[in-house]
Enzyme design. Sequence first.
Site, PDB file in Angstrom:
ATOM      1  N   SER A  39      85.194  43.819  35.646  1.00  0.00           N
ATOM      2  CA  SER A  39      84.715  45.089  36.193  1.00  0.00           C
ATOM      3  C   SER A  39      83.556  45.399  35.238  1.00  0.00           C
ATOM      4  CB  SER A  39      85.826  46.225  36.055  1.00  0.00           C
ATOM      5  OG  SER A  39      85.114  47.474  36.308  1.00  0.00           O
ATOM      6  N   TYR A  66      92.531  51.119  31.710  1.00  0.00           N
ATOM      7  CA  TYR A  66      91.843  50.049  32.803  1.00  0.00           C
ATOM      8  C   TYR A  66      90.650  49.409  31.871  1.00  0.00           C
ATOM      9  CZ  TYR A  66      89.474  48.001  36.965  1.00  0.00           C
ATOM     10  OH  TYR A  66      88.731  47.560  37.871  1.00  0.00           O
TER      11      TYR A  66
HETATM   12  P1  NAD Z   1      92.921  46.022  45.611  1.00  0.00           P
HETATM   13  O1  NAD Z   1      94.052  47.070  44.938  1.00  0.00           O
HETATM   14  O2  NAD Z   1      92.687  45.596  47.077  1.00  0.00           O
HETATM   15  O3  NAD Z   1      93.654  44.520  45.130  1.00  0.00           O
HETATM   16  C1  NAD Z   1      94.258  44.261  44.160  1.00  0.00           C
HETATM   17  C2  NAD Z   1      95.023  42.930  44.253  1.00  0.00           C
HETATM   18  O4  NAD Z   1      95.804  42.757  42.867  1.00  0.00           O
HETATM   19  C3  NAD Z   1      96.170  43.087  45.431  1.00  0.00           C
HETATM   20  O5  NAD Z   1      96.076  41.947  46.084  1.00  0.00           O
HETATM   21  C4  NAD Z   1      97.353  43.001  44.684  1.00  0.00           C
HETATM   22  O6  NAD Z   1      98.573  42.598  45.418  1.00  0.00           O
HETATM   23  C5  NAD Z   1      97.364  42.392  43.204  1.00  0.00           C
HETATM   24  N1  NAD Z   1      98.154  42.592  42.346  1.00  0.00           N
HETATM   25  C6  NAD Z   1      98.705  43.897  41.910  1.00  0.00           C
HETATM   26  N2  NAD Z   1      99.393  43.388  40.986  1.00  0.00           N
HETATM   27  C7  NAD Z   1      99.804  42.353  41.021  1.00  0.00           C
HETATM   28  C8  NAD Z   1     100.761  41.563  40.146  1.00  0.00           C
HETATM   29  N3  NAD Z   1     101.579  41.767  39.348  1.00  0.00           N
HETATM   30  N4  NAD Z   1     100.735  40.204  40.473  1.00  0.00           N
HETATM   31  C9  NAD Z   1     100.080  39.570  41.445  1.00  0.00           C
HETATM   32  N5  NAD Z   1      99.220  40.329  42.108  1.00  0.00           N
HETATM   33  C10 NAD Z   1      98.999  41.680  41.935  1.00  0.00           C
HETATM   34  O7  NAD Z   1      91.774  46.026  44.594  1.00  0.00           O
HETATM   35  P2  NAD Z   1      90.589  45.137  44.308  1.00  0.00           P
HETATM   36  O8  NAD Z   1      89.489  46.160  44.468  1.00  0.00           O
HETATM   37  O9  NAD Z   1      90.498  44.073  45.426  1.00  0.00           O
HETATM   38  O10 NAD Z   1      90.769  44.611  43.161  1.00  0.00           O
HETATM   39  C11 NAD Z   1      90.717  43.173  42.715  1.00  0.00           C
HETATM   40  C12 NAD Z   1      90.116  42.968  41.279  1.00  0.00           C
HETATM   41  O11 NAD Z   1      88.736  43.343  41.244  1.00  0.00           O
HETATM   42  C13 NAD Z   1      90.731  43.819  40.439  1.00  0.00           C
HETATM   43  O12 NAD Z   1      91.052  43.094  39.415  1.00  0.00           O
HETATM   44  C14 NAD Z   1      90.064  44.918  40.094  1.00  0.00           C
HETATM   45  O13 NAD Z   1      90.237  45.494  38.842  1.00  0.00           O
HETATM   46  C15 NAD Z   1      88.791  44.259  40.353  1.00  0.00           C
HETATM   47  N6  NAD Z   1      87.571  45.333  40.374  1.00  0.00           N
HETATM   48  C16 NAD Z   1      87.348  46.267  41.715  1.00  0.00           C
HETATM   49  C17 NAD Z   1      86.381  47.025  41.755  1.00  0.00           C
HETATM   50  C18 NAD Z   1      86.489  47.698  43.103  1.00  0.00           C
HETATM   51  O14 NAD Z   1      85.366  48.572  43.209  1.00  0.00           O
HETATM   52  N7  NAD Z   1      86.906  47.546  44.204  1.00  0.00           N
HETATM   53  C19 NAD Z   1      85.609  47.216  40.797  1.00  0.00           C
HETATM   54  C20 NAD Z   1      85.674  46.414  39.761  1.00  0.00           C
HETATM   55  C21 NAD Z   1      86.558  45.486  39.497  1.00  0.00           C
END
Ligand code: NAD
Length: 271
Positions: free
Chosen positions: A156, A169
């Site tokens: 991130s 986080y």
């Molecule tokens: P999201 O909530 O849509 O997806 C998160 C995913 O992680 C889901 O598929 C969920 O099932 C899975 N997950 C959660 N706990 C789990 C576990 N114990 N075992 C297996 N899977 C698990 O959110 P997202 O935005 O798609 O996030 C995906 C990644 O991107 C994350 O690592 C998040 O930190 C990172 N991220 C997202 C953003 C953003 O703006 N959306 C920005 C920076 C980083």
Amino acid sequence: MSETGYQPLKGQRAIVSGGSSGIGSAVCKCLAAAGAKVVVNYNSSPGGAEEVAQEIESNGGEAMVIQADVGKEDDVQKMFSQTIEKWGSVDILVANSGLQRDASFDELTLAQWEKVMNVNLTGQFLCAREAVREFKRRGIVPELSVAAGKIICMSSVHDIIPWAGHVNYAASKGGVLLMMKSLAQEVAPLKIRVNGISPGAIKTPINREAWETPEAEEKLLELIPYQRVGEPEDIGKAAVWLSSDDSDYVHGITLYVDGGMTLYPEFADNG
Ligand code: NAD
């Protein structure tokens, strides 16, 4: 098949943790369009993962849905052994699962701290370790890739931008940054490539309140010089490139896919 018909990942086998939602689901679809077979991992509810797998298959690709809690060693080991049993090996890991449990620092519970560390950091360690074990065992398969395997750690912008109210986080993602780099240093001689992607603000369920109303989106855009909120496919496309031999000399870096969020936008007309 990708829009261009270019399939740099043809025949390769990928595991995407948290492929059931948001960024992970776009990564699954983009890898599949680039020719990879994809394991769509989910933890608690299979619906999202099954939809992703069906979409991949209806476009002529191959996908497999596997349940695993990435914070549990047994689950992660089973996910890898099931994949290897069915498809022979694994070539690409996108360690994507992540979550937030936000609170002001003095209110942050140990349970919230541990949950975030367990999924965001320990989960990436457990998945990356299984991937390295398999890549090391199998070595390079020249018909598939010049590397013995590729690992992408989903981090991130908060691996370098401090984030008040989200200390757990940011600490987990800062940990991912140096885990990724240290691992990259260690396994480079084995021809295993390890990189990170650090998304900025991407429209997914994790940050819905930050973009779902026009007022919230306008406020968010103050942080994004490129003046649009990111889409999950922006990250999917970056993941395809970082998994492919097109990026073969790219190793141990974090690719910030953030519309310029890490450019200190508040300094554009101030300071
Ligand atoms: P999201 O909530 O849509 O997806 C998160 C995913 O992680 C889901 O598929 C969920 O099932 C899975 N997950 C959660 N706990 C789990 C576990 N114990 N075992 C297996 N899977 C698990 O959110 P997202 O935005 O798609 O996030 C995906 C990644 O991107 C994350 O690592 C998040 O930190 C990172 N991220 C997202 C953003 C953003 O703006 N959306 C920005 C920076 C980083």
